[in-house]
Design a protein around this motif. Structure first.
Motif, mmCIF file in Angstrom:
data_model
loop_
_atom_site.group_PDB
_atom_site.id
_atom_site.type_symbol
_atom_site.label_atom_id
_atom_site.label_comp_id
_atom_site.label_asym_id
_atom_site.label_seq_id
_atom_site.Cartn_x
_atom_site.Cartn_y
_atom_site.Cartn_z
ATOM 1 N N LEU A 135 33.311 -20.942 78.027
ATOM 2 C CA LEU A 135 31.867 -21.842 78.460
ATOM 3 C C LEU A 135 31.125 -21.557 77.316
ATOM 4 O O LEU A 135 30.216 -22.169 76.814
ATOM 5 C CB LEU A 135 31.749 -21.393 80.006
ATOM 6 N N HIS A 136 30.878 -20.133 77.222
ATOM 7 C CA HIS A 136 29.898 -19.777 76.202
ATOM 8 C C HIS A 136 29.963 -20.257 74.838
ATOM 9 O O HIS A 136 29.122 -20.609 74.191
ATOM 10 C CB HIS A 136 29.937 -18.051 76.050
ATOM 11 N N GLU A 137 31.381 -20.270 74.078
ATOM 12 C CA GLU A 137 31.778 -20.866 72.897
ATOM 13 C C GLU A 137 31.151 -22.176 73.014
ATOM 14 O O GLU A 137 30.893 -22.676 71.827
ATOM 15 C CB GLU A 137 33.135 -20.439 72.681
ATOM 16 N N ASP A 138 31.760 -22.966 73.892
ATOM 17 C CA ASP A 138 31.178 -24.465 74.277
ATOM 18 C C ASP A 138 29.868 -24.686 73.759
ATOM 19 O O ASP A 138 29.263 -25.439 72.967
ATOM 20 C CB ASP A 138 31.870 -24.908 75.345
ATOM 21 N N ASN A 139 29.000 -23.998 74.452
ATOM 22 C CA ASN A 139 27.447 -24.119 74.565
ATOM 23 C C ASN A 139 27.327 -23.782 73.280
ATOM 24 O O ASN A 139 26.285 -24.260 72.533
ATOM 25 C CB ASN A 139 26.967 -22.880 75.410
ATOM 26 N N VAL A 140 27.750 -22.461 72.447
ATOM 27 C CA VAL A 140 27.353 -22.127 71.197
ATOM 28 C C VAL A 140 27.455 -23.435 70.053
ATOM 29 O O VAL A 140 26.769 -23.552 69.385
ATOM 30 C CB VAL A 140 28.010 -20.909 70.564
ATOM 31 N N ARG A 141 28.781 -24.031 70.342
ATOM 32 C CA ARG A 141 28.958 -25.248 69.267
ATOM 33 C C ARG A 141 27.927 -26.358 69.680
ATOM 34 O O ARG A 141 27.521 -26.805 68.601
ATOM 35 C CB ARG A 141 30.631 -25.737 69.893
ATOM 36 N N TYR A 142 27.821 -26.723 70.929
ATOM 37 C CA TYR A 142 26.594 -27.765 70.857
ATOM 38 C C TYR A 142 25.272 -27.397 70.416
ATOM 39 O O TYR A 142 24.601 -28.182 69.861
ATOM 40 C CB TYR A 142 26.816 -28.241 72.384
ATOM 41 N N ARG A 196 38.061 -23.122 64.456
ATOM 42 C CA ARG A 196 39.156 -22.274 64.413
ATOM 43 C C ARG A 196 39.147 -21.113 65.624
ATOM 44 O O ARG A 196 40.136 -20.684 66.493
ATOM 45 C CB ARG A 196 39.334 -21.556 63.147
ATOM 46 N N TYR A 197 38.070 -20.398 65.886
ATOM 47 C CA TYR A 197 38.069 -19.361 66.769
ATOM 48 C C TYR A 197 38.211 -20.072 68.324
ATOM 49 O O TYR A 197 38.626 -19.394 68.988
ATOM 50 C CB TYR A 197 36.564 -18.714 66.623
ATOM 51 N N SER A 198 37.541 -21.218 68.612
ATOM 52 C CA SER A 198 37.450 -21.661 69.732
ATOM 53 C C SER A 198 38.935 -22.313 70.063
ATOM 54 O O SER A 198 39.325 -22.056 71.140
ATOM 55 C CB SER A 198 36.551 -22.939 69.889
ATOM 56 N N ALA A 199 39.686 -22.795 69.123
ATOM 57 C CA ALA A 199 40.900 -23.044 69.263
ATOM 58 C C ALA A 199 41.871 -21.863 69.765
ATOM 59 O O ALA A 199 42.774 -22.052 70.810
ATOM 60 C CB ALA A 199 41.574 -23.713 68.262
ATOM 61 N N ALA A 200 41.468 -20.820 69.270
ATOM 62 C CA ALA A 200 42.345 -19.490 69.488
ATOM 63 C C ALA A 200 41.967 -19.065 70.606
ATOM 64 O O ALA A 200 42.735 -18.764 71.851
ATOM 65 C CB ALA A 200 42.138 -18.401 68.276
ATOM 66 N N LEU A 201 40.785 -19.141 71.218
ATOM 67 C CA LEU A 201 40.304 -18.930 72.651
ATOM 68 C C LEU A 201 40.641 -19.836 73.763
ATOM 69 O O LEU A 201 41.218 -19.296 74.712
ATOM 70 C CB LEU A 201 38.706 -18.806 72.695
ATOM 71 N N GLN A 202 40.892 -21.240 73.371
ATOM 72 C CA GLN A 202 41.522 -22.113 74.222
ATOM 73 C C GLN A 202 42.899 -21.979 74.628
ATOM 74 O O GLN A 202 43.339 -21.849 75.616
ATOM 75 C CB GLN A 202 41.409 -23.539 73.383
ATOM 76 N N ARG A 203 43.673 -21.647 73.556
ATOM 77 C CA ARG A 203 45.045 -21.103 73.919
ATOM 78 C C ARG A 203 45.231 -19.888 74.719
ATOM 79 O O ARG A 203 45.997 -19.920 75.608
ATOM 80 C CB ARG A 203 45.853 -20.664 72.406
#
Length: 128
Positions: free
Chosen positions: A15-22, A75-82
Protein backbone atom coordinates in the motif's frame (compact mmCIF):
# COMPACT_ATOMS: atom_id res chain seq x y z
CA UNK A 1 0.71 -15.90 14.09
CA UNK A 2 4.15 -14.77 12.89
CA UNK A 3 3.22 -15.71 9.30
CA UNK A 4 0.10 -13.52 9.50
CA UNK A 5 2.13 -10.62 10.90
CA UNK A 6 4.63 -10.95 8.02
CA UNK A 7 1.79 -10.99 5.49
CA UNK A 8 0.31 -7.87 7.11
CA UNK A 9 3.66 -6.09 6.90
CA UNK A 10 4.01 -7.02 3.22
CA UNK A 11 0.48 -5.79 2.53
CA UNK A 12 1.16 -2.48 4.28
CA UNK A 13 4.41 -2.13 2.37
CA UNK A 14 2.52 -2.69 -0.90
CA UNK A 15 0.00 0.00 0.00
CA UNK A 16 2.85 2.36 0.85
CA UNK A 17 4.57 1.70 -2.48
CA UNK A 18 1.35 2.36 -4.41
CA UNK A 19 0.99 5.64 -2.55
CA UNK A 20 4.60 6.57 -3.34
CA UNK A 21 4.07 5.85 -7.05
CA UNK A 22 1.05 8.15 -7.24
CA UNK A 23 2.79 10.88 -5.26
CA UNK A 24 5.81 10.70 -7.56
CA UNK A 25 3.56 10.93 -10.60
CA UNK A 26 1.78 13.94 -9.12
CA UNK A 27 5.10 15.63 -8.36
CA UNK A 28 6.35 15.20 -11.91
CA UNK A 29 3.04 16.32 -13.43
CA UNK A 30 3.01 19.47 -11.30
CA UNK A 31 6.64 20.20 -12.21
CA UNK A 32 5.87 19.68 -15.91
CA UNK A 33 2.83 21.96 -15.62
CA UNK A 34 4.85 24.70 -13.96
CA UNK A 35 7.47 24.46 -16.70
CA UNK A 36 4.74 24.70 -19.35
CA UNK A 37 3.35 27.82 -17.65
CA UNK A 38 6.84 29.36 -17.49
CA UNK A 39 7.42 28.49 -21.15
CA UNK A 40 4.17 30.09 -22.30
CA UNK A 41 4.71 33.15 -20.08
CA UNK A 42 8.11 33.77 -21.64
CA UNK A 43 6.76 33.42 -25.17
CA UNK A 44 3.78 35.71 -24.57
CA UNK A 45 6.00 38.40 -23.04
CA UNK A 46 7.47 39.01 -26.48
CA UNK A 47 11.05 38.83 -25.27
CA UNK A 48 13.88 36.65 -26.52
CA UNK A 49 12.89 33.01 -27.09
CA UNK A 50 16.20 31.62 -25.80
CA UNK A 51 14.90 31.25 -22.21
CA UNK A 52 11.90 29.33 -23.57
CA UNK A 53 14.27 26.95 -25.34
CA UNK A 54 16.15 26.43 -22.07
CA UNK A 55 12.89 25.64 -20.29
CA UNK A 56 11.92 23.16 -23.03
CA UNK A 57 15.30 21.46 -22.74
CA UNK A 58 14.88 21.31 -18.98
CA UNK A 59 11.41 19.80 -19.56
CA UNK A 60 13.00 17.04 -21.65
CA UNK A 61 15.57 16.37 -18.92
CA UNK A 62 12.84 16.26 -16.28
CA UNK A 63 10.91 13.80 -18.44
CA UNK A 64 13.93 11.50 -18.69
CA UNK A 65 14.26 11.59 -14.89
CA UNK A 66 10.54 10.86 -14.59
CA UNK A 67 10.85 7.74 -16.74
CA UNK A 68 13.97 6.58 -14.85
CA UNK A 69 12.36 6.99 -11.43
CA UNK A 70 9.11 5.42 -12.58
CA UNK A 71 10.85 2.45 -14.19
CA UNK A 72 12.89 1.67 -11.09
CA UNK A 73 9.83 1.97 -8.88
CA UNK A 74 7.80 -0.23 -11.23
CA UNK A 75 10.40 -3.01 -11.08
CA UNK A 76 10.54 -2.84 -7.28
CA UNK A 77 6.75 -2.82 -7.00
CA UNK A 78 6.43 -5.82 -9.33
CA UNK A 79 8.79 -7.83 -7.11
CA UNK A 80 6.81 -6.76 -4.05
CA UNK A 81 3.54 -7.73 -5.76
CA UNK A 82 4.87 -11.24 -6.37
CA UNK A 83 5.79 -11.57 -2.68
CA UNK A 84 2.38 -10.31 -1.60
CA UNK A 85 0.62 -12.81 -3.87
CA UNK A 86 2.59 -15.65 -2.32
CA UNK A 87 2.00 -14.45 1.25
CA UNK A 88 -1.65 -13.38 0.97
CA UNK A 89 -3.70 -16.14 -0.69
CA UNK A 90 -6.86 -14.01 -0.83
CA UNK A 91 -5.06 -11.38 -2.87
CA UNK A 92 -3.63 -14.02 -5.21
CA UNK A 93 -7.13 -15.49 -5.70
CA UNK A 94 -8.66 -12.12 -6.45
CA UNK A 95 -5.88 -11.27 -8.90
CA UNK A 96 -6.33 -14.61 -10.65
CA UNK A 97 -10.08 -14.09 -11.11
CA UNK A 98 -9.56 -10.76 -12.83
CA UNK A 99 -6.43 -10.96 -14.98
CA UNK A 100 -5.46 -7.65 -16.59
CA UNK A 101 -6.24 -7.20 -20.27
CA UNK A 102 -4.22 -4.98 -22.51
CA UNK A 103 -1.86 -2.40 -21.14
CA UNK A 104 -2.07 -1.95 -17.39
CA UNK A 105 -2.41 1.26 -15.44
CA UNK A 106 1.16 1.24 -14.18
CA UNK A 107 2.83 1.18 -17.63
CA UNK A 108 0.59 4.05 -18.71
CA UNK A 109 1.63 6.10 -15.68
CA UNK A 110 5.29 5.13 -15.94
CA UNK A 111 5.86 5.24 -19.71
CA UNK A 112 2.97 6.75 -21.67
CA UNK A 113 2.45 9.98 -19.70
CA UNK A 114 6.16 10.84 -19.68
CA UNK A 115 6.35 9.99 -23.40
CA UNK A 116 3.58 12.49 -24.10
CA UNK A 117 5.47 15.10 -22.11
CA UNK A 118 8.65 14.31 -24.05
CA UNK A 119 6.81 14.76 -27.35
CA UNK A 120 5.37 18.06 -26.15
CA UNK A 121 8.76 19.40 -25.04
CA UNK A 122 10.46 18.23 -28.22
CA UNK A 123 7.87 19.96 -30.39
CA UNK A 124 8.12 23.12 -28.30
CA UNK A 125 11.89 23.04 -28.52
CA UNK A 126 11.73 22.68 -32.30
CA UNK A 127 9.21 25.49 -32.86
CA UNK A 128 11.01 28.11 -30.76
Amino acid sequence: MERQAAANRLWQHGLHEDNVRYQQGNLFLVAQSLLAVAYSTILTSGSDTQPARVIAAFGIALTVIWVYVGHRHRRYSAALQRRIKSAVPDYAETSATCPPRGIGTTPVLVYVLPSLAAVMWTVLLLIT
